[in-house]
Design a protein around this motif. Structure first.
Motif, PDB file in Angstrom:
ATOM      1  N   ASN A 150       4.301   0.009  -8.686  1.00 38.31           N
ATOM      2  CA  ASN A 150       3.851  -0.951  -7.685  1.00 38.31           C
ATOM      3  C   ASN A 150       3.641  -0.309  -6.320  1.00 38.31           C
ATOM      4  O   ASN A 150       2.717  -0.686  -5.584  1.00 38.31           O
ATOM      5  CB  ASN A 150       4.870  -2.088  -7.564  1.00 38.31           C
ATOM      6  N   ASP A 151       4.490   0.653  -5.956  1.00 46.81           N
ATOM      7  CA  ASP A 151       4.353   1.298  -4.652  1.00 46.81           C
ATOM      8  C   ASP A 151       2.985   1.961  -4.501  1.00 46.81           C
ATOM      9  O   ASP A 151       2.291   1.772  -3.503  1.00 46.81           O
ATOM     10  CB  ASP A 151       5.448   2.345  -4.460  1.00 46.81           C
ATOM     11  N   THR A 152       2.590   2.725  -5.510  1.00 49.57           N
ATOM     12  CA  THR A 152       1.293   3.394  -5.448  1.00 49.57           C
ATOM     13  C   THR A 152       0.150   2.392  -5.497  1.00 49.57           C
ATOM     14  O   THR A 152      -0.854   2.543  -4.803  1.00 49.57           O
ATOM     15  CB  THR A 152       1.147   4.400  -6.599  1.00 49.57           C
ATOM     16  N   GLY A 153       0.303   1.339  -6.310  1.00 47.95           N
ATOM     17  CA  GLY A 153      -0.745   0.328  -6.393  1.00 47.95           C
ATOM     18  C   GLY A 153      -1.025  -0.332  -5.064  1.00 47.95           C
ATOM     19  O   GLY A 153      -2.185  -0.451  -4.639  1.00 47.95           O
ATOM     20  N   ALA A 193       3.948   0.019   2.746  1.00 48.05           N
ATOM     21  CA  ALA A 193       2.633   0.614   2.972  1.00 48.05           C
ATOM     22  C   ALA A 193       2.056   0.190   4.319  1.00 48.05           C
ATOM     23  O   ALA A 193       1.395   0.980   5.002  1.00 48.05           O
ATOM     24  CB  ALA A 193       1.683   0.223   1.843  1.00 48.05           C
ATOM     25  N   MET A 194       2.304  -1.050   4.714  1.00 50.91           N
ATOM     26  CA  MET A 194       1.818  -1.528   6.013  1.00 50.91           C
ATOM     27  C   MET A 194       2.533  -0.822   7.158  1.00 50.91           C
ATOM     28  O   MET A 194       1.914  -0.341   8.112  1.00 50.91           O
ATOM     29  CB  MET A 194       2.009  -3.035   6.121  1.00 50.91           C
ATOM     30  N   HIS A 195       3.856  -0.739   7.079  1.00 54.22           N
ATOM     31  CA  HIS A 195       4.624  -0.106   8.157  1.00 54.22           C
ATOM     32  C   HIS A 195       4.344   1.390   8.238  1.00 54.22           C
ATOM     33  O   HIS A 195       4.418   1.977   9.326  1.00 54.22           O
ATOM     34  CB  HIS A 195       6.119  -0.372   7.964  1.00 54.22           C
ATOM     35  N   SER A 274     -12.386  -6.934  -6.577  1.00 49.10           N
ATOM     36  CA  SER A 274     -11.695  -5.661  -6.381  1.00 49.10           C
ATOM     37  C   SER A 274     -10.232  -5.844  -6.765  1.00 49.10           C
ATOM     38  O   SER A 274      -9.636  -6.898  -6.486  1.00 49.10           O
ATOM     39  CB  SER A 274     -11.793  -5.215  -4.919  1.00 49.10           C
ATOM     40  N   SER A 275      -9.627  -4.827  -7.397  1.00 49.90           N
ATOM     41  CA  SER A 275      -8.285  -5.064  -7.924  1.00 49.90           C
ATOM     42  C   SER A 275      -7.507  -3.772  -8.141  1.00 49.90           C
ATOM     43  O   SER A 275      -8.082  -2.733  -8.491  1.00 49.90           O
ATOM     44  CB  SER A 275      -8.382  -5.823  -9.255  1.00 49.90           C
ATOM     45  N   ILE A 276      -6.200  -3.864  -7.919  1.00 54.46           N
ATOM     46  CA  ILE A 276      -5.285  -2.816  -8.358  1.00 54.46           C
ATOM     47  C   ILE A 276      -5.224  -2.883  -9.879  1.00 54.46           C
ATOM     48  O   ILE A 276      -5.165  -3.969 -10.459  1.00 54.46           O
ATOM     49  CB  ILE A 276      -3.881  -3.051  -7.763  1.00 54.46           C
TER      50      ILE A 276
END
Length: 330
Positions: A150-153, A193-195, A274-276
């Motif tokens: 999930n982190d990479t996605g 990812a945002m921070h 568009s999608s992970i």
């Protein structure tokens, strides 16, 4: 004993002549004899049945290809090995009357559990093997888990949006899935990812909405600032696409939307979503294969596997327009 020897191959010490065996088979055919599966299961303590527990199971092919891929993966593992499959729509409770304990299953594939204390105790006390799908290893240390990265996605999705020029990004999840460990993992991945890009995500950037996307109309009317949304699932993203059409919101000109799963269904939406991406069918297949091997005596240590995510850019994301920025300012 002679009948059992001829029809079931039981009794190594029993001898039956060829002529008598032929008589037994003929009479069995005339009587339309069928072995009693329940009686066999009682003797063998095996039912040749696997349970798939999925509390949020929805209609096949309604708004996502996820469920088809999930079932394809599980069935392609169970059916060739002569196992039946039962879908359980409700949580298996930690009680003596629960389905986990009543002998109907040889093992369970538990998809998207909440991993609360009751769930953990149910799995820990289960007399049959359990594997967990869409659960990170840290959430179930004594259980075989199969989960995407999930982190990479989320990193790939946010990087895509940032490169397009988006800075005001929200994460949307439906009420049904908000408490699942998968949703919590994706919340965490989104905020990290945002921070990491100093975008300062906060609780205001987490949108918990009904699955049908009905909350979008009010959200849009109060002038919220987001120019892009990443959704917990493909299904939820597709619901938001339809809600945008109903509300007259132009995607991606006014709002970019990203889903999570990226099945072929994403190519059928307007605009294409568009999608992970995550390998749902492979994950389900390998989780079930591991379960069946455990049932059949391959007692390996709890196995945890993280599957890589990708990102598929289609038509539902674009650079934020000046109009979309203005529409979202308070």
């Amino acid at each position: 004993m002679a009948v059992s020897k001829v029809l079931h191959g039981k009794g190594d010490t029993v001898r039956v002549s060829k002529d008598k065996a032929e008589v037994i088979r003929r009479i069995a055919e005339e009587l339309r004899y069928q072995p009693n599966h329940l009686a066999r299961s009682f003797r063998s303590k095996r039912t040749q049945t696997v349970g798939l527990v999925f509390e949020q199971f929805q209609r096949l092919g309604d708004r996502t290809g996820y469920f088809s891929q999930l079932l394809n993966g599980v069935m392609s593992a169970t059916f060739p090995r002569n196992y039946s499959l039962t879908i359980c729509p409700t949580l298996i409770r930690n009680s003596s009357s629960g389905a986990m304990f009543d002998g109907r299953f040889d093992g369970i594939v538990w998809c998207k559990p909440d991993m609360g204390q009751e769930t953990k105790e149910a799995i820990e006390k289960s007399p049959i093997p359990v594997v967990a799908l869409h659960v990170a290893p840290a959430e179930a240390p004594n259980v075989a888990t199969f989960c995407c990265d999930n982190d990479t996605g989320l990193e790939l999705a946010i990087q895509h949006l940032v490169e397009l020029g988006h800075t005001e990004i929200a994460f949307a999840v439906d009420n049904e899935n908000r408490c699942s460990v998968e949703a919590l993992a994706r919340f965490d991945a989104f905020f990290k990812a945002m921070h990491a890009r100093s975008l300062g995500a906060s609780a205001d950037d987490l949108l918990i909405w009904d699955h049908d996307g009905a909350d979008l109309a009010y959200y849009w009317s109060i002038g919220r600032r987001h120019t892009a949304m990443i959704c917990f699932s493909e299904s939820h993203a597709i619901s938001l696409l339809r809600a945008c059409e109903t509300c007259g919101i132009v995607v991606p000109d006014e709002l970019s939307i990203i889903g999570f799963d990226s099945t072929s269904y994403c190519d059928t939406t307007t605009p294409k979503l568009s999608s992970i991406s995550q390998p749902v069918e492979r994950m389900a297949f390998e989780a079930t294969q591991f379960l069946l091997s455990t049932i059949e005596g391959d007692l390996r240590s709890p196995y945890n596997f993280i599957y890589p995510c990708g990102f598929d850019s289609r038509e539902s994301t674009a650079r934020p327009s000046s109009q979309s920025r203005g529409a979202h300012s308070s």
